[in-house]
Design a protein around this motif. Sequence first.
Motif, PDB file in Angstrom:
ATOM      1  N   GLY A 213       0.820  -1.203   0.000  1.00 58.24           N
ATOM      2  CA  GLY A 213       0.000   0.000   0.000  1.00 58.24           C
ATOM      3  C   GLY A 213       0.852   1.250   0.000  1.00 58.24           C
ATOM      4  O   GLY A 213       1.862   1.324   0.712  1.00 58.24           O
ATOM      5  N   LEU A 214       0.472   2.233  -0.818  1.00 56.02           N
ATOM      6  CA  LEU A 214       1.138   3.533  -0.859  1.00 56.02           C
ATOM      7  C   LEU A 214       0.190   4.566  -0.261  1.00 56.02           C
ATOM      8  O   LEU A 214      -0.993   4.623  -0.610  1.00 56.02           O
ATOM      9  CB  LEU A 214       1.509   3.921  -2.289  1.00 56.02           C
ATOM     10  N   ALA A 215       0.726   5.394   0.633  1.00 54.04           N
ATOM     11  CA  ALA A 215      -0.109   6.316   1.410  1.00 54.04           C
ATOM     12  C   ALA A 215      -0.786   7.359   0.535  1.00 54.04           C
ATOM     13  O   ALA A 215      -0.230   7.837  -0.461  1.00 54.04           O
ATOM     14  CB  ALA A 215       0.739   7.009   2.471  1.00 54.04           C
ATOM     15  N   SER A 216      -2.002   7.731   0.917  1.00 51.40           N
ATOM     16  CA  SER A 216      -2.691   8.863   0.309  1.00 51.40           C
ATOM     17  C   SER A 216      -2.355  10.127   1.101  1.00 51.40           C
ATOM     18  O   SER A 216      -1.826  10.061   2.211  1.00 51.40           O
ATOM     19  CB  SER A 216      -4.209   8.630   0.310  1.00 51.40           C
TER      20      SER A 216
ATOM     21  N   THR B  56      -4.527  15.372  -4.560  1.00 49.06           N
ATOM     22  CA  THR B  56      -4.347  13.947  -4.800  1.00 49.06           C
ATOM     23  C   THR B  56      -2.878  13.658  -5.130  1.00 49.06           C
ATOM     24  O   THR B  56      -2.261  14.380  -5.919  1.00 49.06           O
ATOM     25  CB  THR B  56      -5.230  13.498  -5.980  1.00 49.06           C
ATOM     26  N   ARG B  57      -2.337  12.624  -4.542  1.00 52.56           N
ATOM     27  CA  ARG B  57      -0.952  12.259  -4.827  1.00 52.56           C
ATOM     28  C   ARG B  57      -0.833  11.638  -6.218  1.00 52.56           C
ATOM     29  O   ARG B  57      -1.719  10.913  -6.667  1.00 52.56           O
ATOM     30  CB  ARG B  57      -0.419  11.273  -3.780  1.00 52.56           C
ATOM     31  N   ILE B  58       0.258  11.930  -6.873  1.00 50.53           N
ATOM     32  CA  ILE B  58       0.558  11.369  -8.189  1.00 50.53           C
ATOM     33  C   ILE B  58       1.653  10.317  -8.005  1.00 50.53           C
ATOM     34  O   ILE B  58       2.755  10.622  -7.554  1.00 50.53           O
ATOM     35  CB  ILE B  58       0.990  12.480  -9.167  1.00 50.53           C
TER      36      ILE B  58
ATOM     37  N   THR C 125     -16.328   4.084   0.208  1.00 47.28           N
ATOM     38  CA  THR C 125     -16.446   5.461  -0.268  1.00 47.28           C
ATOM     39  C   THR C 125     -15.091   6.135  -0.431  1.00 47.28           C
ATOM     40  O   THR C 125     -14.861   6.871  -1.403  1.00 47.28           O
ATOM     41  CB  THR C 125     -17.297   6.291   0.706  1.00 47.28           C
ATOM     42  N   PHE C 126     -14.167   5.892   0.508  1.00 49.33           N
ATOM     43  CA  PHE C 126     -12.896   6.615   0.565  1.00 49.33           C
ATOM     44  C   PHE C 126     -11.702   5.678   0.390  1.00 49.33           C
ATOM     45  O   PHE C 126     -11.826   4.455   0.513  1.00 49.33           O
ATOM     46  CB  PHE C 126     -12.764   7.337   1.910  1.00 49.33           C
ATOM     47  N   ASN C 127     -10.540   6.293   0.150  1.00 49.38           N
ATOM     48  CA  ASN C 127      -9.315   5.485   0.079  1.00 49.38           C
ATOM     49  C   ASN C 127      -8.818   5.083   1.467  1.00 49.38           C
ATOM     50  O   ASN C 127      -7.995   4.188   1.586  1.00 49.38           O
ATOM     51  CB  ASN C 127      -8.219   6.218  -0.711  1.00 49.38           C
ATOM     52  N   CYS C 128      -9.304   5.775   2.496  1.00 53.39           N
ATOM     53  CA  CYS C 128      -8.989   5.449   3.895  1.00 53.39           C
ATOM     54  C   CYS C 128      -7.490   5.402   4.182  1.00 53.39           C
ATOM     55  O   CYS C 128      -7.042   4.683   5.081  1.00 53.39           O
ATOM     56  CB  CYS C 128      -9.653   4.131   4.310  1.00 53.39           C
ATOM     57  N   GLY C 129      -6.713   6.135   3.410  1.00 55.52           N
ATOM     58  CA  GLY C 129      -5.287   6.241   3.682  1.00 55.52           C
ATOM     59  C   GLY C 129      -4.381   5.556   2.693  1.00 55.52           C
ATOM     60  O   GLY C 129      -3.158   5.733   2.743  1.00 55.52           O
ATOM     61  N   LEU C 130      -4.946   4.782   1.760  1.00 54.01           N
ATOM     62  CA  LEU C 130      -4.143   4.109   0.737  1.00 54.01           C
ATOM     63  C   LEU C 130      -4.611   4.563  -0.639  1.00 54.01           C
ATOM     64  O   LEU C 130      -5.704   4.211  -1.079  1.00 54.01           O
ATOM     65  CB  LEU C 130      -4.271   2.586   0.845  1.00 54.01           C
ATOM     66  N   GLY C 131      -3.784   5.333  -1.323  1.00 53.01           N
ATOM     67  CA  GLY C 131      -4.173   5.856  -2.627  1.00 53.01           C
ATOM     68  C   GLY C 131      -3.832   4.951  -3.783  1.00 53.01           C
ATOM     69  O   GLY C 131      -4.412   5.066  -4.863  1.00 53.01           O
ATOM     70  N   MET C 132      -2.879   4.033  -3.577  1.00 51.25           N
ATOM     71  CA  MET C 132      -2.469   3.096  -4.624  1.00 51.25           C
ATOM     72  C   MET C 132      -2.046   1.792  -3.979  1.00 51.25           C
ATOM     73  O   MET C 132      -1.361   1.784  -2.947  1.00 51.25           O
ATOM     74  CB  MET C 132      -1.294   3.670  -5.440  1.00 51.25           C
ATOM     75  N   LEU C 133      -2.480   0.683  -4.563  1.00 47.70           N
ATOM     76  CA  LEU C 133      -2.028  -0.640  -4.154  1.00 47.70           C
ATOM     77  C   LEU C 133      -1.135  -1.199  -5.260  1.00 47.70           C
ATOM     78  O   LEU C 133      -1.391  -1.004  -6.445  1.00 47.70           O
ATOM     79  CB  LEU C 133      -3.207  -1.583  -3.927  1.00 47.70           C
ATOM     80  N   VAL C 134      -0.085  -1.895  -4.851  1.00 43.54           N
ATOM     81  CA  VAL C 134       0.849  -2.508  -5.790  1.00 43.54           C
ATOM     82  C   VAL C 134       0.818  -4.010  -5.547  1.00 43.54           C
ATOM     83  O   VAL C 134       1.118  -4.472  -4.439  1.00 43.54           O
ATOM     84  CB  VAL C 134       2.273  -1.966  -5.602  1.00 43.54           C
TER      85      VAL C 134
ATOM     86  N   GLU D 298       8.432   6.850  -1.736  1.00 42.58           N
ATOM     87  CA  GLU D 298       7.313   6.137  -1.127  1.00 42.58           C
ATOM     88  C   GLU D 298       7.787   5.319   0.070  1.00 42.58           C
ATOM     89  O   GLU D 298       8.959   4.936   0.148  1.00 42.58           O
ATOM     90  CB  GLU D 298       6.636   5.215  -2.148  1.00 42.58           C
ATOM     91  N   GLU D 299       6.858   5.048   0.972  1.00 45.47           N
ATOM     92  CA  GLU D 299       7.110   4.165   2.113  1.00 45.47           C
ATOM     93  C   GLU D 299       6.094   3.030   2.064  1.00 45.47           C
ATOM     94  O   GLU D 299       5.081   3.047   2.764  1.00 45.47           O
ATOM     95  CB  GLU D 299       7.017   4.926   3.437  1.00 45.47           C
ATOM     96  N   PRO D 300       6.336   2.046   1.192  1.00 43.70           N
ATOM     97  CA  PRO D 300       5.338   0.993   0.995  1.00 43.70           C
ATOM     98  C   PRO D 300       5.114   0.159   2.249  1.00 43.70           C
ATOM     99  O   PRO D 300       6.051  -0.139   2.992  1.00 43.70           O
ATOM    100  CB  PRO D 300       5.935   0.146  -0.131  1.00 43.70           C
TER     101      PRO D 300
END
Length: 381
Positions: A210-213, A255-257, A326-335, A354-356
């Motif tokens: 998980g990458l933080a939002s 939003t993070r890119i 509804t929300f990302n709840c703290g994770l904007g991208m999953l790898v 990033e701090e995966p």
Amino acid sequence: MEDTITAPSDSYSGDSSGTPDGATEGARSNTPLTYRDAGVDIDAGDALVEAIKPLAASTRRPGANADLGGFGGLFDLKAAGFSDPILVAATDGVGTKLRVAIESARHDTVGIDLVAMCVNDLVVQGAEPLMFLDYYATGKLEIAVARDVVSGIAEGCRQAGCGLIGGETAEMPGMYGDGDYDLAGFAVGAVERERVLERDRVGDGDIVLGLASSGVHSNGYSLVRRVVERTGIAWDAPAPFDTTKTLGEALMAPTRIYVKACLAALLTDGVNGFVHVTGGGLVENPPRVYGDGLAMRLDVKAWTPPAIFPWLAREGGIEGREMLRTFNCGLGMLVVVKSEAVEAVEAALREHGEEPLRVGRVETRTGDAVIFDGLDQTWMT
């Protein structure tokens, strides 16, 4: 961008005399009319184009010269280094986050959101974003506001490494309220044919990072605004969950890119998929990247949601499952990563800031497409 100015038709329906419906002969005037009299200022549009040319120029990259003024933007795939590319396109907006931007008078970051919503969708296909176009529509063009918006778009393009090659500015009197505007974005990327991330690449045993939002990003703002309305807190008041910022400032965190970090991770050959956590949150988005026989198991205790999410849950009385949907709840991208490549992918992500976190795994489906471990009354409190 090309930034032409458009407006509604000047035609009317009426009787055979040519008098508009509801009008009288006495209401006619022989005074010559101009487009400005109708509410459209072509000079303001031209001034905006000149003001944003340096912003577009700052996004130049191989394949795109980012010049404005033509009828279309050009991109040279060969100059960008592709030999057998597949083009990937995405279009999006920022939803009702625009209302927060307008009501809090914070216009300089919403353009980053616009770019992020498009380019993050490209990279999950394995594509490198190449070019971006925007659409900005308003009832009356305010050059300072529009330039702030475009400055954010340019910043987003720089973060994503794509050229801002054109767009459209539409001044449409009668279509929008005073101070209102609308935004849409369109991005194109490319990926070599053999490197497209297909659903069948994800398999049982893959590890999920998980990458933080940065917060809410650009989804769920209709619910956010309802919560704010319920609390009665003004946009310029200190945010209850972060008193160093006003509520408007906190909610407008862009939003993070994730593009550059994700492209670096792809070079390890250890990535089987990405999940951009947008509308539908962590419930609806993961199944888009794997087959019907698989499920993703996420441990909600493996990460700490930013303070805004517990605040929304408490003030809105929003249940845990609804928060996750509804929300990302703290994770904007999953790898989604091959189990044997986790450390290599983590290293590549860290090299790009990033701090995966290891937040889950993929397994054979026996029930729901996404399973949440640790989802109890203590979560999000």
